[in-house]
Scaffold this motif. Sequence first.
Motif, short mmCIF file in Angstrom:
data_model
loop_
_atom_site.label_atom_id
_atom_site.label_comp_id
_atom_site.label_asym_id
_atom_site.label_seq_id
_atom_site.Cartn_x
_atom_site.Cartn_y
_atom_site.Cartn_z
N PHE A 140 24.23 31.78 55.25
CA PHE A 140 24.15 30.35 55.77
C PHE A 140 23.21 29.93 55.04
CE2 PHE A 140 24.88 32.35 60.40
CZ PHE A 140 26.31 32.67 60.27
N ALA A 141 22.15 30.52 55.01
CA ALA A 141 21.13 29.83 53.94
C ALA A 141 21.25 29.63 52.44
CB ALA A 141 19.59 30.55 54.35
N LYS A 142 22.33 30.57 52.12
CA LYS A 142 22.78 30.33 50.49
C LYS A 142 21.61 30.84 49.69
CE LYS A 142 25.95 26.56 51.45
NZ LYS A 142 27.17 27.41 51.63
N VAL A 143 20.88 32.09 50.14
CA VAL A 143 19.81 32.38 49.28
C VAL A 143 20.49 32.84 48.02
CG1 VAL A 143 18.37 33.06 51.26
CG2 VAL A 143 20.04 34.97 50.30
N ASP A 144 19.58 32.86 47.12
CA ASP A 144 19.83 33.31 45.79
C ASP A 144 20.39 35.07 45.88
OD1 ASP A 144 19.51 33.21 42.66
OD2 ASP A 144 18.97 35.36 43.21
N PHE A 145 21.82 35.01 45.32
CA PHE A 145 22.51 36.26 45.60
C PHE A 145 21.93 37.50 44.83
CE2 PHE A 145 26.07 38.80 44.27
CZ PHE A 145 26.59 39.29 45.45
N SER A 146 21.52 37.52 43.76
CA SER A 146 20.78 38.50 42.93
C SER A 146 19.64 38.96 43.71
CB SER A 146 20.55 38.11 41.69
OG SER A 146 19.49 36.99 41.52
N LYS A 147 18.82 38.06 44.33
CA LYS A 147 17.87 38.44 45.11
C LYS A 147 18.26 39.11 46.38
CE LYS A 147 14.25 35.29 43.42
NZ LYS A 147 13.51 34.11 43.59
N PHE A 148 19.32 38.47 46.87
CA PHE A 148 19.98 39.08 48.29
C PHE A 148 20.33 40.62 47.96
CE2 PHE A 148 23.68 40.42 50.41
CZ PHE A 148 23.16 40.10 51.78
N VAL A 149 20.94 41.04 46.73
CA VAL A 149 21.51 42.16 46.35
C VAL A 149 20.37 42.97 46.07
CG1 VAL A 149 22.52 43.49 44.67
CG2 VAL A 149 23.53 41.56 45.41
N ILE A 150 19.42 42.53 45.52
CA ILE A 150 18.17 43.76 45.41
C ILE A 150 17.26 43.70 46.63
CG2 ILE A 150 15.81 43.71 44.08
CD1 ILE A 150 17.00 42.05 41.98
N TYR A 151 17.04 43.07 47.20
CA TYR A 151 16.54 43.32 48.49
C TYR A 151 17.22 44.13 49.43
CZ TYR A 151 12.58 40.03 48.11
OH TYR A 151 11.32 39.58 47.62
N THR A 152 18.55 43.87 49.41
CA THR A 152 19.54 45.02 50.42
C THR A 152 19.55 46.15 49.83
OG1 THR A 152 21.18 43.07 50.62
CG2 THR A 152 21.71 45.26 51.05
N LEU A 153 19.48 46.33 48.63
CA LEU A 153 19.22 47.70 48.09
C LEU A 153 18.15 48.57 48.26
CD1 LEU A 153 21.00 47.31 44.34
CD2 LEU A 153 21.74 48.83 46.33
N LEU A 154 16.86 47.78 48.17
CA LEU A 154 15.64 48.20 48.23
C LEU A 154 15.40 48.68 49.86
CD1 LEU A 154 13.40 45.89 46.07
CD2 LEU A 154 13.92 48.30 45.67
N GLY A 155 16.05 47.87 50.74
CA GLY A 155 15.76 48.16 52.02
C GLY A 155 16.67 49.30 52.69
N SER A 156 17.91 49.34 52.18
CA SER A 156 18.88 50.23 52.91
C SER A 156 18.87 51.63 52.32
CB SER A 156 20.37 49.87 52.41
OG SER A 156 20.60 49.63 51.11
#
Length: 210
Positions: A140-156
């Motif tokens: 919804f917030a259209k956050v930076d996609f590359s940062k989203f992927v990195i944070y997702t990997l680091l968190g999961s």
Amino acid sequence: MDNEGNVFFMEQFFQLIIDYIALWGYSAIIIGMALESACIPVPSEIIFGFAGYMVYLGQLDFTMSVIAGVVGGLIGSVIAYMVGFYGGQPFVDTYGKYILLSKHHVDLAQRWFDKYGLKAVFFSRLLPVVRTFISLPAGFAKVDFSKFVIYTLLGSTPWTIALIYAGQLLGENWQIVNTIGHNASVVVVVCLAGIALYYYYRKRQTQTDS
């Protein structure tokens, strides 16, 4: 459907997940986690707990199971992100009910994201409910996609490793992961690890004594 019917349905659903993992292995882990991370109510505790048990039996490899879980989670998270990015909240509010998407859960994830921003994508992976839906408000917030992927990997990744390892150590008692893990937070993950280690060392002590 009454409460008894719901319990029966969920038991059958959980058994179906287990059967697919036993039959298809890593592919089933990927698909199951993709569904869970795409906001479909598939419990990651069942997927990872049983995957850990399969590692315990020697039928799956620990590292490959972790990779499958992380990859599946990333695929589902990206799907949810794209739905949020292109469809927006009105789309989710209108059509989410058709895939059993709870508006209450989406709103909860939205409040978490509003409070913590992109960091919520990382930290929420250790929180019940929010971890499943956090990708939507990120979209919804259209956050930076590359940062989203990195944070997702680091968190999961830590979550995936912790639950699979707990399932492996618990062995035949792997369902403890599901019993406790659906309310998982950082504290509960630590408790799960402690319980798993207890079973592991008790088993080794029994083997030593015999």
